[in-house]
Scaffold this active site. Sequence first.
Site, short mmCIF file in Angstrom:
data_model
loop_
_atom_site.label_atom_id
_atom_site.label_comp_id
_atom_site.label_asym_id
_atom_site.label_seq_id
_atom_site.Cartn_x
_atom_site.Cartn_y
_atom_site.Cartn_z
N ASN A 482 34.08 45.73 -40.68
CA ASN A 482 33.53 45.82 -39.19
C ASN A 482 32.13 46.40 -39.40
O ASN A 482 32.09 47.90 -39.48
CB ASN A 482 34.52 46.62 -38.39
CG ASN A 482 34.01 46.74 -37.06
OD1 ASN A 482 32.94 46.56 -36.60
ND2 ASN A 482 35.21 46.76 -36.08
N ASP A 483 31.03 45.72 -39.58
CA ASP A 483 29.70 46.37 -39.37
C ASP A 483 29.45 47.28 -38.43
O ASP A 483 28.39 48.04 -38.67
CB ASP A 483 28.79 45.23 -39.59
CG ASP A 483 28.75 44.27 -40.75
OD1 ASP A 483 29.08 44.66 -41.80
OD2 ASP A 483 28.48 43.17 -40.57
N CYS A 484 30.20 47.38 -37.55
CA CYS A 484 29.78 48.26 -36.09
C CYS A 484 30.69 49.41 -36.24
O CYS A 484 30.46 50.40 -35.46
CB CYS A 484 30.03 47.41 -34.94
SG CYS A 484 29.00 45.99 -34.83
N ASN A 486 30.49 52.68 -37.85
CA ASN A 486 29.43 53.45 -38.53
C ASN A 486 29.76 54.89 -38.56
O ASN A 486 29.32 55.67 -37.72
CB ASN A 486 28.03 52.95 -37.98
CG ASN A 486 27.90 51.44 -37.65
OD1 ASN A 486 27.52 51.37 -36.45
ND2 ASN A 486 27.86 50.74 -38.68
N GLN A 499 23.11 49.85 -39.07
CA GLN A 499 23.57 49.28 -40.45
C GLN A 499 22.60 50.08 -41.56
O GLN A 499 23.13 49.97 -42.85
CB GLN A 499 23.66 47.78 -40.53
CG GLN A 499 25.03 47.21 -40.06
CD GLN A 499 25.18 47.21 -38.65
OE1 GLN A 499 24.29 46.63 -38.15
NE2 GLN A 499 26.18 48.00 -38.20
#
Length: 807
Positions: A482-484, A486, A499
């Site tokens: 899940n790149d989001c 963070n 990112q």
Amino acid sequence: MQFGHFDDEAREYVITTPHTPYPWINYLGSQDFFGLVSNTGGGYCFYRDAKLRRLTRYRYNNVPVDDGGRYFSINDGGDVWSPGYRPYKSELDFYEARHGMGYTRITGARGGLKASVLLFVPVDVNAEIHQVTLTNESDAAKSVNLFSFLEFALWNAEDDQTNYQRNLSIGEVEVEDGAIYHVTEYRERRDHYAVYGVNAPIAGFDTDRDAFLGFGNGFDEAAVPHAGQATGSMASGWYPIASHQLDVDLAPGESTSFTFTLGYLENPRDAKWEAPGVVRKDGAKELLARFATEEQTAAEFARLNDHWSTLLGSYTVESGHEKLDRMVNIWNQYQCMVTYNMSRSASYFETGMGRGMGFRDSSQDLLGFVHLVPERARERIIDIASTQFEDGSAYHQYQPLTKRGNHTLGSGFNDDPLWLILGVSAYIKETGDFGILDEMVPFDNDESKAATLMEHLKRSFDHPLLKAGPHGLPLIGRADWNDCLNLNCFSTEPGESFQTTGNKTGGVAESVFIAGMFCAIGPDYAALARRRGDDAEADRAEKAIADMRDAVVEHGWDGAWFKRAYDYYGNPVGSDANAEGKIWIEPQGFCIMGGIGVEDGKAVQALDSVRERLNTPHGIVLLNPAFTEYKVELGEVSTYPPGYKENAGIFCHNNPWIIIAETVVGRAELAWEYWKQIAPAYREEQSEVHRLEPYVYAQMIAGKDAVRHGEAKNSWLTGTASWNFVTVSQYLLGVRADYDGLVVDPCIGAEVSEYTVRRQIRGATYVIHVTNTGGKGASLTVDGTPIDGTLVPYAAPGAVVEVTATV
């Protein structure tokens, strides 16, 4: 509501109106040259790299939508129209767009004239073919003007859209024997050019956009087609285009065809010129001669169809359920191949400028195409591994043309390394090619730092262990799948990239999801080590996996589901203690796939929580409850409105992990139900809600908290393609490759009472007849002999093995 229908025999989706809810597209090409084409003729094409070798221009996010493409304009006695409806939007007496395997055929009719455009990229040819067929369906003779049109991009698609102080001065073309050559920047560092020619004498041409359109006009007001006469314009800077005029006389009932060829050519650096300032055109002339006749074009089109028939024959099912069969036999595998070619770089949503191949993405994509083109999967594995760093981490993305890491996006996504193990093991199971593990592969594309691929896998396996947090769980780094999410970003500045920005440091933020991945993927690393005779390494790996499972049970279980993570402060994410984002989909899938909680009931409990809290009629949402305000400690996931994207949208990519998890615990009916919720063929009848193509998966469907629940976004290029094919072919239908044979272990709803899978692997063919009652635990016979277990040993090449399975 539907806007077309499937033609399974032709392997086509037939769109019957130009008024689709969004441009419905197809991909052309399967080697180095690619094109995207919409049902109204919009789109663009490129050679190998959508950013660095863009041939034609397309305008994203534009009004009106889908402006620019390959347009064929007809002036029939002053009536100007196009068979694809756009750009003129003249109402048609008949319209049809057929998207097939690597080709699209758009047909329109108006005023007694029918025009059909077949677009395809031939096998092993760096060109896009546009075959236009005109038929006079009236009872009177017709004299019409036909105009081709495309607009050249100045090679670098990003620079083409931004560097106007240079680009409006550099456009150059040549015209020779009716062929238009795009030679911008050829005089300097480039050794490549483009050609657009037609296999018939032309009545005129244009190469300057303003001359063709008329300054200030849109495509729908194009001056040349409306005047019925080309101007002979020569581009000099500004906006180079290619347009041919053909004057066509047709008797009643008569048809005629023309083949337009858009090609990409390269010359050796020391042989760029045939005369001072004149581009060497030998290759272009040979290319145009290859499509000089209608028969030649037909032969190349037939070869393309044969190519796809061969590819799609590797795995087929006959179930009597047409939607299941068409997804498995045609569209899901086709999307897997397109996604293999493009990764995430080139679509109507991704411009091809900012993203290339993904380390994580391409490793997962392997799962869906390795059975189709295993030799190309091998090449892709080496490319991916070459972007890995010596510590096991990797560039998150790399450019397909240069195969170099994308520095602008960087690295530090701590799930990346493990995906390489998954992709390599899938390849070896398919091929038996253990020799790939001895291939010398560089780190960071530096040959002086080369090591065996097995060493790369070791560093991938060790990466989560060496970067573990206070609970013994892997650190999340910049983000995981899940790149989001963070957890180390803490961004407060508008426009910062979540990112690439990291304002906090410290080894605290951990990912339960990566821990689940480690437990699901790690056993393949241990198996590879043991098969190479390295029992000590296999023992070490198996102990590390067991320890990780214990850590997840102790620190990753929240009482009714698996937690998602621990944040920068050591607080749980995805816990009932959270006001929002209590439960997340990813760890529920992968932890169970990793065997965690299967024996003690936690897996079933977690899946029950998924059904209660996350499931909807349109698919399973990513988290619940949705975030209603920005959480600086969580990052981008909390910036989306509730129900969209990572903030409780339905990610069709991770829904399969839950489906697989349901097969792990033997709940066939739920697995089957969940698969049908997101499978495109099952969503076709609600296309006015779904909006995107009903023949391929989308990345996301808006979740239950969204204003437009059920609406899809970002079709085609998504790991959804590979994971859904893995899910339906290997777990629901239950036929999957292992190291020593095929595992036959169906787990699909009783609605599919019987079916036959034909699987080609390692030169042999397996015909697997399944009688199904909707449970799990098959009894097998192989060539009439009962066997214990679910493993069918691999047979010699050329063999045909008959298997029966009763569930």
